[in-house]
Design a protein around this motif. Sequence first.
Motif, mmCIF file in Angstrom:
data_model
loop_
_atom_site.group_PDB
_atom_site.id
_atom_site.type_symbol
_atom_site.label_atom_id
_atom_site.label_comp_id
_atom_site.label_asym_id
_atom_site.label_seq_id
_atom_site.Cartn_x
_atom_site.Cartn_y
_atom_site.Cartn_z
ATOM 1 N N ARG A 98 0.982 -1.227 -0.010
ATOM 2 C CA ARG A 98 0.122 -0.064 -0.047
ATOM 3 C C ARG A 98 0.859 1.324 0.129
ATOM 4 O O ARG A 98 1.961 1.298 0.931
ATOM 5 C CB ARG A 98 -1.018 0.011 1.275
ATOM 6 C CG ARG A 98 -2.008 1.192 1.207
ATOM 7 C CD ARG A 98 -2.777 1.209 2.247
ATOM 8 N NE ARG A 98 -2.117 2.041 3.396
ATOM 9 C CZ ARG A 98 -2.633 2.497 4.548
ATOM 10 N NH1 ARG A 98 -3.780 1.930 4.748
ATOM 11 N NH2 ARG A 98 -2.062 3.216 5.260
ATOM 12 N N PHE A 99 0.377 2.214 -0.940
ATOM 13 C CA PHE A 99 1.155 3.398 -1.013
ATOM 14 C C PHE A 99 0.121 4.403 -0.643
ATOM 15 O O PHE A 99 -0.954 4.524 -1.350
ATOM 16 C CB PHE A 99 1.690 3.620 -2.324
ATOM 17 C CG PHE A 99 3.058 2.838 -2.656
ATOM 18 C CD1 PHE A 99 4.366 3.159 -2.061
ATOM 19 C CD2 PHE A 99 2.809 1.628 -3.292
ATOM 20 C CE1 PHE A 99 5.401 2.304 -2.381
ATOM 21 C CE2 PHE A 99 3.840 0.834 -3.440
ATOM 22 C CZ PHE A 99 5.166 1.129 -2.827
ATOM 23 N N ARG A 100 0.254 5.687 0.130
ATOM 24 C CA ARG A 100 -0.571 6.373 0.369
ATOM 25 C C ARG A 100 0.024 7.884 -0.369
ATOM 26 O O ARG A 100 1.143 8.249 -0.014
ATOM 27 C CB ARG A 100 -0.741 6.911 1.859
ATOM 28 C CG ARG A 100 -1.509 8.022 2.154
ATOM 29 C CD ARG A 100 -2.000 8.217 3.652
ATOM 30 N NE ARG A 100 -3.110 7.341 3.666
ATOM 31 C CZ ARG A 100 -3.994 6.782 4.621
ATOM 32 N NH1 ARG A 100 -3.565 7.599 5.846
ATOM 33 N NH2 ARG A 100 -4.864 5.925 4.637
ATOM 34 N N PHE A 101 -0.670 8.546 -1.082
ATOM 35 C CA PHE A 101 -0.455 9.832 -1.801
ATOM 36 C C PHE A 101 -1.104 11.018 -1.284
ATOM 37 O O PHE A 101 -2.386 10.920 -1.323
ATOM 38 C CB PHE A 101 -0.752 9.608 -3.321
ATOM 39 C CG PHE A 101 0.194 8.525 -3.893
ATOM 40 C CD1 PHE A 101 1.273 8.773 -4.536
ATOM 41 C CD2 PHE A 101 -0.276 6.952 -4.050
ATOM 42 C CE1 PHE A 101 2.145 7.527 -5.130
ATOM 43 C CE2 PHE A 101 0.145 6.066 -4.555
ATOM 44 C CZ PHE A 101 1.386 6.509 -5.249
ATOM 45 N N ASP A 102 -0.254 12.093 -1.134
ATOM 46 C CA ASP A 102 -1.118 13.476 -0.765
ATOM 47 C C ASP A 102 -1.583 13.820 -2.357
ATOM 48 O O ASP A 102 -0.963 13.672 -3.132
ATOM 49 C CB ASP A 102 0.108 14.384 -0.357
ATOM 50 C CG ASP A 102 -0.517 15.529 0.335
ATOM 51 O OD1 ASP A 102 -1.323 16.172 -0.351
ATOM 52 O OD2 ASP A 102 -0.027 16.147 1.187
#
Length: 197
Positions: free
Chosen positions: A50-54
């Motif tokens: 999982r990658f979280r992007f602003d």
Amino acid sequence: AAALARKRYPDRSLIVLESHTVSGGCASYFDRRVALAGDASQSVAAAKQRFRFDVGATTLSGLELGQPMALVIEELGLRLPKHHADPGVRVVLRDGTEILRHADRTQWRQEAVRVFGAEVEPFWREVEALSAKVWGMLGGVMRFPPSSLGDALSLARPSLLRSAALAPKLFQPFALLLKKHGLAEHARLRDFVDQQL
């Protein structure tokens, strides 16, 4: 929007419904699960990370005097802690070129010339001039683009009518401005502009 509604209509009930994983609407984050190359013995689920992007800095644009976010902050009487970050954005193009997007216009023009060449300076000057005119024209307009007849009628103010000649530019593709300055085939500049838009 909720804070403005509370201030303008203090006798009304207000409820905020948030559909995102964290509060903040578009000024928030999104998650993506990406398959990573790895050990073939791993399960498909374990191989995804999982990658979280602003969502990006553009969600807080318009903070300068007379611009939309500044007007909201002023109307609400907020005193927000500020930290000036310059450069605010670091862009890396596909060819590996790094560009520092300075808030200071003089520094930004120097950086643009360094990366794209001197021929881009008139283009950026026109972009800045158009930006200043548009912000000036729309500074007090909270309903743009208009989504109803009432919104459209609210634009018929003398201050806006004086700027009517600018209206076509609000809907022109950026490619026309690049073409006007002979930069339509400038691949690196087009790559940068596409990323910004």
